[in-house]
Design a protein around this motif. Structure first.
Motif, PDB file in Angstrom:
ATOM      1  N   PRO A   8      14.959  21.209  -9.703  1.00  4.19           N
ATOM      2  CA  PRO A   8      15.123  20.868 -11.115  1.00  4.19           C
ATOM      3  C   PRO A   8      14.937  22.103 -11.987  1.00  4.19           C
ATOM      4  CG  PRO A   8      13.558  19.402 -10.051  1.00  4.19           C
ATOM      5  CD  PRO A   8      13.846  20.519  -9.093  1.00  4.19           C
ATOM      6  N   THR A  10      14.418  22.001 -15.398  1.00  8.66           N
ATOM      7  CA  THR A  10      13.616  21.801 -16.601  1.00  8.66           C
ATOM      8  C   THR A  10      12.327  21.095 -16.233  1.00  8.66           C
ATOM      9  OG1 THR A  10      14.675  19.678 -16.963  1.00  8.66           O
ATOM     10  CG2 THR A  10      15.568  21.540 -18.166  1.00  8.66           C
ATOM     11  N   ARG A  11      11.470  21.028 -17.107  1.00 11.17           N
ATOM     12  CA  ARG A  11      10.224  20.279 -17.115  1.00 11.17           C
ATOM     13  C   ARG A  11       9.413  20.935 -18.210  1.00 11.17           C
ATOM     14  NH1 ARG A  11      12.760  18.549 -14.838  1.00 11.17           N
ATOM     15  NH2 ARG A  11      12.562  19.080 -12.684  1.00 11.17           N
ATOM     16  N   PHE A  41       9.436  18.452 -27.872  1.00  5.33           N
ATOM     17  CA  PHE A  41       9.173  17.200 -27.182  1.00  5.33           C
ATOM     18  C   PHE A  41       8.703  16.112 -28.144  1.00  5.33           C
ATOM     19  CE2 PHE A  41       6.119  14.404 -25.009  1.00  5.33           C
ATOM     20  CZ  PHE A  41       6.998  13.787 -24.152  1.00  5.33           C
ATOM     21  N   ILE A  56       9.500   8.383 -20.298  1.00  9.27           N
ATOM     22  CA  ILE A  56       9.840   9.675 -20.919  1.00  9.27           C
ATOM     23  C   ILE A  56       8.766  10.720 -20.612  1.00  9.27           C
ATOM     24  CG2 ILE A  56      10.130  10.885 -23.114  1.00  9.27           C
ATOM     25  CD1 ILE A  56      11.356   8.320 -24.239  1.00  9.27           C
ATOM     26  N   ARG A  59       8.460  12.493 -17.254  1.00  5.78           N
ATOM     27  CA  ARG A  59       9.483  13.497 -16.950  1.00  5.78           C
ATOM     28  C   ARG A  59       9.131  14.878 -17.466  1.00  5.78           C
ATOM     29  NH1 ARG A  59      13.941   9.825 -19.539  1.00  5.78           N
ATOM     30  NH2 ARG A  59      14.126   8.185 -17.974  1.00  5.78           N
ATOM     31  N   ILE A  60       8.048  14.971 -18.257  1.00  7.12           N
ATOM     32  CA  ILE A  60       7.718  16.295 -18.777  1.00  7.12           C
ATOM     33  C   ILE A  60       6.967  17.118 -17.756  1.00  7.12           C
ATOM     34  CG2 ILE A  60       7.677  15.517 -21.153  1.00  7.12           C
ATOM     35  CD1 ILE A  60       4.668  15.664 -21.110  1.00  7.12           C
ATOM     36  N   GLY A  62       6.432  18.011 -13.592  1.00  6.31           N
ATOM     37  CA  GLY A  62       6.851  17.838 -12.204  1.00  6.31           C
ATOM     38  C   GLY A  62       5.689  17.793 -11.235  1.00  6.31           C
ATOM     39  N   VAL A  63       4.480  18.007 -11.728  1.00 11.13           N
ATOM     40  CA  VAL A  63       3.336  18.020 -10.824  1.00 11.13           C
ATOM     41  C   VAL A  63       2.608  16.686 -10.827  1.00 11.13           C
ATOM     42  CG1 VAL A  63       1.115  19.109 -10.335  1.00 11.13           C
ATOM     43  CG2 VAL A  63       3.064  20.514 -10.922  1.00 11.13           C
ATOM     44  N   CYS A  64       2.350  16.129 -11.999  1.00 15.94           N
ATOM     45  CA  CYS A  64       1.628  14.854 -11.994  1.00 15.94           C
ATOM     46  C   CYS A  64       2.269  13.821 -12.931  1.00 15.94           C
ATOM     47  CB  CYS A  64       0.151  15.021 -12.273  1.00 15.94           C
ATOM     48  SG  CYS A  64      -0.278  16.186 -13.553  1.00 15.94           S
ATOM     49  N   PRO A  65       3.473  13.355 -12.629  1.00 12.57           N
ATOM     50  CA  PRO A  65       4.065  12.297 -13.443  1.00 12.57           C
ATOM     51  C   PRO A  65       3.242  11.020 -13.406  1.00 12.57           C
ATOM     52  CG  PRO A  65       5.384  12.690 -11.464  1.00 12.57           C
ATOM     53  CD  PRO A  65       4.366  13.781 -11.544  1.00 12.57           C
ATOM     54  N   GLU A  66       2.513  10.801 -12.305  1.00  8.79           N
ATOM     55  CA  GLU A  66       1.691   9.575 -12.193  1.00  8.79           C
ATOM     56  C   GLU A  66       0.671   9.516 -13.336  1.00  8.79           C
ATOM     57  OE1 GLU A  66       1.947  11.859  -9.772  1.00  8.79           O
ATOM     58  OE2 GLU A  66       2.905  10.906  -8.045  1.00  8.79           O
ATOM     59  N   ILE A 162       8.750   8.838  -5.876  1.00  2.18           N
ATOM     60  CA  ILE A 162       8.575  10.016  -6.730  1.00  2.18           C
ATOM     61  C   ILE A 162       8.200   9.684  -8.172  1.00  2.18           C
ATOM     62  CG2 ILE A 162       9.434  12.298  -7.353  1.00  2.18           C
ATOM     63  CD1 ILE A 162      11.563  12.045  -5.281  1.00  2.18           C
ATOM     64  N   HIS A 163       8.997   8.846  -8.831  1.00  2.00           N
ATOM     65  CA  HIS A 163       8.719   8.574 -10.247  1.00  2.00           C
ATOM     66  C   HIS A 163       8.403   7.107 -10.463  1.00  2.00           C
ATOM     67  CE1 HIS A 163       9.697  12.548 -11.581  1.00  2.00           C
ATOM     68  NE2 HIS A 163      10.665  12.508 -10.706  1.00  2.00           N
TER      69      HIS A 163
ATOM     70  N   ASN B  15      16.570  15.786 -15.569  1.00  2.00           N
ATOM     71  CA  ASN B  15      15.930  15.046 -16.652  1.00  2.00           C
ATOM     72  C   ASN B  15      16.975  14.617 -17.688  1.00  2.00           C
ATOM     73  OD1 ASN B  15      14.379  14.091 -18.738  1.00  2.00           O
ATOM     74  ND2 ASN B  15      12.907  15.773 -18.683  1.00  2.00           N
ATOM     75  N   ASP B  17      16.605  13.387 -20.424  1.00  2.00           N
ATOM     76  CA  ASP B  17      16.170  13.672 -21.801  1.00  2.00           C
ATOM     77  C   ASP B  17      16.376  15.139 -22.162  1.00  2.00           C
ATOM     78  OD1 ASP B  17      15.337  11.048 -22.067  1.00  2.00           O
ATOM     79  OD2 ASP B  17      13.336  11.498 -21.291  1.00  2.00           O
ATOM     80  N   ASP B  21      20.927  18.672 -18.263  1.00  2.00           N
ATOM     81  CA  ASP B  21      20.127  18.541 -17.039  1.00  2.00           C
ATOM     82  C   ASP B  21      20.269  17.123 -16.464  1.00  2.00           C
ATOM     83  OD1 ASP B  21      18.397  19.510 -15.048  1.00  2.00           O
ATOM     84  OD2 ASP B  21      16.655  18.602 -16.027  1.00  2.00           O
ATOM     85  N   VAL B  43      13.252  13.214 -11.133  1.00  2.00           N
ATOM     86  CA  VAL B  43      13.078  14.388 -11.978  1.00  2.00           C
ATOM     87  C   VAL B  43      12.282  15.452 -11.219  1.00  2.00           C
ATOM     88  CG1 VAL B  43      12.217  15.194 -14.209  1.00  2.00           C
ATOM     89  CG2 VAL B  43      13.070  12.880 -13.979  1.00  2.00           C
ATOM     90  N   ARG B  44      11.545  15.005 -10.227  1.00  2.00           N
ATOM     91  CA  ARG B  44      10.617  15.884  -9.526  1.00  2.00           C
ATOM     92  C   ARG B  44      11.288  16.445  -8.273  1.00  2.00           C
ATOM     93  NH1 ARG B  44       5.019  12.981  -7.955  1.00  2.00           N
ATOM     94  NH2 ARG B  44       3.579  14.695  -8.235  1.00  2.00           N
ATOM     95  N   ASP B  63      22.578  17.820  -8.563  1.00  2.00           N
ATOM     96  CA  ASP B  63      21.673  18.535  -9.456  1.00  2.00           C
ATOM     97  C   ASP B  63      22.453  19.451 -10.398  1.00  2.00           C
ATOM     98  OD1 ASP B  63      19.378  19.564 -10.552  1.00  2.00           O
ATOM     99  OD2 ASP B  63      18.790  20.734  -8.809  1.00  2.00           O
ATOM    100  N   PHE B 126      15.679  19.223 -25.844  1.00  2.00           N
ATOM    101  CA  PHE B 126      15.414  17.787 -25.731  1.00  2.00           C
ATOM    102  C   PHE B 126      16.533  17.005 -26.412  1.00  2.00           C
ATOM    103  CE2 PHE B 126      11.023  19.093 -24.880  1.00  2.00           C
ATOM    104  CZ  PHE B 126      10.741  18.247 -23.820  1.00  2.00           C
TER     105      PHE B 126
END
Lengths: 483, 151
Positions: A8, A10-11, A41, A56, A59-60, A62-66, A162-163, B15, B17, B21, B43-44, B63, B126
């Motif tokens: 990916p 972005t993030r 954002f 939303i 998605r910002i 990539g390490v801890c979306p949970e 994943i998400h 993403n 948003d 992307d 997204v990950r 992608d 965004f």
């Protein structure tokens, strides 16, 4: 040949950057962590439907979306004045403990592993995941396999690999079936079995190592800040419920408050030379980049959570917590490299708690959504693996986001990381030619916090996503080191 | 690669948003459901995505790509090599290929994996929706996914 990056793009934006400022004599005057910026954002989120926010915001990162997913759902619970039913909480807590377990396991063995598990004289070419796998092949494989089982629980409960998509304002999206609960129990049992194995492994292979002992005792890694984290009613760390407790650098309770009230106790320092805001405890004020009782600077994350706790929530974790406190003989523990050990204690609690929740009848309960009231304002707080995460939303009468504010773990720790980097870099920075030594020292201090910077996938895979810039006394860029 | 028994998987990575992307999502949404194929949106990337691919026989990741001219479409096999000495200095930044290599090293069945990449501009603010150049590439990308599924 043209290189194509398959990941990916972005993030979070920008490179993680450490800025080092020199004094007149070429010594180190200050060190600052510059975390990636989320430009645009908040503006993008204004006007969106509140219930979209758990998707939303996850998605910002990539390490801890949970963590963002659940913090967001909790903020909406509060904004709608919803009462979340026990079955929904059982799902949320199970999910969240599996996330903490999985994340801490990864860090402990593979990310912190090169610092903890490999001898100090291991050549640079072997100080990596591969080196850990070669040194401990069976353990390495078991860690990967059990982590995959924890990820499977996240997929079942989270509703998607994943998400996650399961947490909604007032509860969760669907009930867990008895068959799914049975599968989950087999996975959580394996998590506990691995946790039971990793504790003696740590005491036999990691703790006695002179290199780790010297890091734990090093004055260059002793940082007496205040601490902040979530605790349950009994004073044990809780990763996604409870009150926010802050203790001083001397161990006195500063406050124990619900999320919204706790957020009121935090102010953010703005400096003219960076867009990063530095949170501090409002009651103590900003006293510059310094630790100690008079400074408002605090830290979050595993070490902070153990420092604000009065006990652990589960038996094996409690035993390990007592060994941890006995070793240091003081509380709060201010040794920055104790973050790694604290991570182990928490990983054990997360495994045990997940297994207990997997056996709880509430998990398969079918009353999963509470009634929503009128939209208003709400704060949701969780403990991301790397520290406290606040989401605050203000919704208008139609449930659209009018305003929002997020304080993420790495932002809480930004000042602390800068201070730790300064401590570790102080000895080598003035010598001018020790670029590799400087980066190693910085990397170790930085890595102890497990900051969330690498979501910016502008970094080539496998590279350390860190740039160090050294400025002279006139503010001119003197050297730029990157890898 | 040894592959697994969970069949074929198409993953849209990106993403939605962040403007272009989201081209991966646009492609799989235009593709629609396909019999015998799982289709995800993610997204990950990196290791978490690699872990999610465990057990599948074949996987295609759709992608956005900064390294191609805007609107260009390319199907490339993902080379899952050995873990090199520089792998995992920063594990959260591990790439998908390296993540798969790590899992394979640990004995887990990882799929044969391809990437379908679509060139996008470097500026991804965004907001939702694709730019006209990238939107025009979507039907060509859908055709490539169908070809991959047919083989």
């Amino acid at each position: 040949m043209k290189k194509i990056a398959i990941d990916p793009i972005t993030r979070l934006e920008g490179h993680g950057k450490i800025l080092l400022y020199l004094d007149e004599k070429g010594g180190l005057k200050g060190a600052v962590l510059q975390v990636p910026e989320l430009r645009g954002f908040e503006a993008f989120c204004r006007g969106r439907r509140g219930e979209e926010m758990p998707q939303i915001t996850e998605r910002i990162c990539g390490v801890c979306p949970e963590a963002h997913h659940l913090a967001s759902a909790k903020a909406l619970d509060a904004a709608y004045g919803a009462e979340v039913p026990p079955a929904a909480w059982a799902q949320r807590e199970l999910f969240y403990n599996c996330y903490i377990f999985s994340d801490h396991l990864l860090h402990l063995v593979f990310l912190g592993g090169p610092d903890l598990l490999l001898p100090a004289d291991t050549p640079k070419s072997a100080r990596n995941v591969l080196g850990v796998l070669q040194a401990y092949p069976e353990l390495g494989r078991e860690v990967v396999a059990v982590r995959a089982r924890a990820q499977r629980v996240l997929e079942i409960v989270g509703g998607r690999a994943i998400h996650p998509v399961f947490a909604l304002p007032g509860g969760v999206a669907r009930a867990i079936t008895p068959e799914e609960a049975e599968e989950i129990r087999s996975h959580t049992q394996a998590m506990v079995a691995l946790a039971e194995k990793l504790v003696p492994f740590f005491h036999e292979e990691v703790l006695p190592d002179p290199g780790y002992q010297s890091l734990l005792a090093s004055p260059s890694a002793h940082l007496p800040t205040h601490y902040l984290g979530l605790v349950d009613e009994g004073g044990a760390p809780h990763f996604c419920r409870g009150k926010v407790r802050a203790v001083s650098s001397q161990g006195a309770e500063l406050f124990r408050l619900e999320g919204a009230a706790a957020m009121e106790r935090i102010a953010e320092r703005v400096e003219p030379w960076t867009y990063v805001k530095f949170p501090y405890l409002k009651g103590l004020g900003w006293a510059g980049f310094a630790a100690g009782p008079e400074s408002g600077i605090y830290r979050v994350g595993p070490l902070a959570r153990l420092n604000v706790a009065e006990r652990m929530a589960t038996p094996l974790a409690q035993e390990e917590y007592e060994r941890f406190l006995d070793f240091f003989g003081e509380k709060p523990v201010h040794a920055t490299f104790a973050y790694h050990w604290a991570r182990l204690v928490e990983m054990v609690q997360a495994a045990e708690a997940a297994h207990a929740l997997a056996q709880d009848k509430a998990l398969t309960g079918t009353e999963i959504r509470g009634r929503l009231g009128k939209p208003g304002e709400g704060v949701g707080v969780v403990e991301a693996a790397r520290g406290t995460l606040f989401h605050r939303y203000a919704l208008d009468e139609n449930g659209l986001v009018r305003d929002l504010d997020l304080i993420v773990a790495t932002t809480h720790n930004a000042a602390g990381i800068g201070l730790s980097v300064k401590q570790m870099a102080e000895e080598v920075v003035g010598k001018g030619t020790l670029d590799e030594a400087l980066l190693n020292q910085i990397e170790m201090a930085f890595r102890a916090y497990d900051p969330c910077l690498a979501c910016a996938t502008h970094f080539l895979p496998g590279e350390m996503p860190l740039v160090v810039e050294i400025y002279d006394v006139e503010g001119r860029l003197e050297r730029r080191i990157a890898r | 690669m040894n592959g697994g028994s969970r069949g074929r998987l198409v993953v849209a990575l990106g993403n939605p948003d962040r403007g272009d992307d989201g081209v991966g999502q646009a492609v799989v949404r235009a593709l629609g459901p396909q019999p015998g194929v799982e289709v995800w949106e993610a997204v990950r990337g990196g290791l978490p995505l690699a872990e999610a691919l465990v057990g599948y026989e074949r996987a295609l990741v759709v992608d956005a790509c900064l390294d191609l001219p805007v609107g260009e479409v390319a199907l490339v096999p993902l080379f899952v090599g050995e873990l090199g000495p520089e792998s995992g200095r920063w594990l959260h930044g591990l790439g998908l290929a390296q993540g798969l290599a790590l899992l394979r090293e640990a004995g887990l069945p990882v799929p044969r994996t391809w990437a379908l990449v679509i060139g996008v501009p470097a500026d991804l603010p965004f907001g939702q929706g694709l730019s006209p150049e990238v939107a025009r590439a979507v039907p060509r990308a859908v055709a490539e996914v169908k070809k991959w599924l047919a083989n």
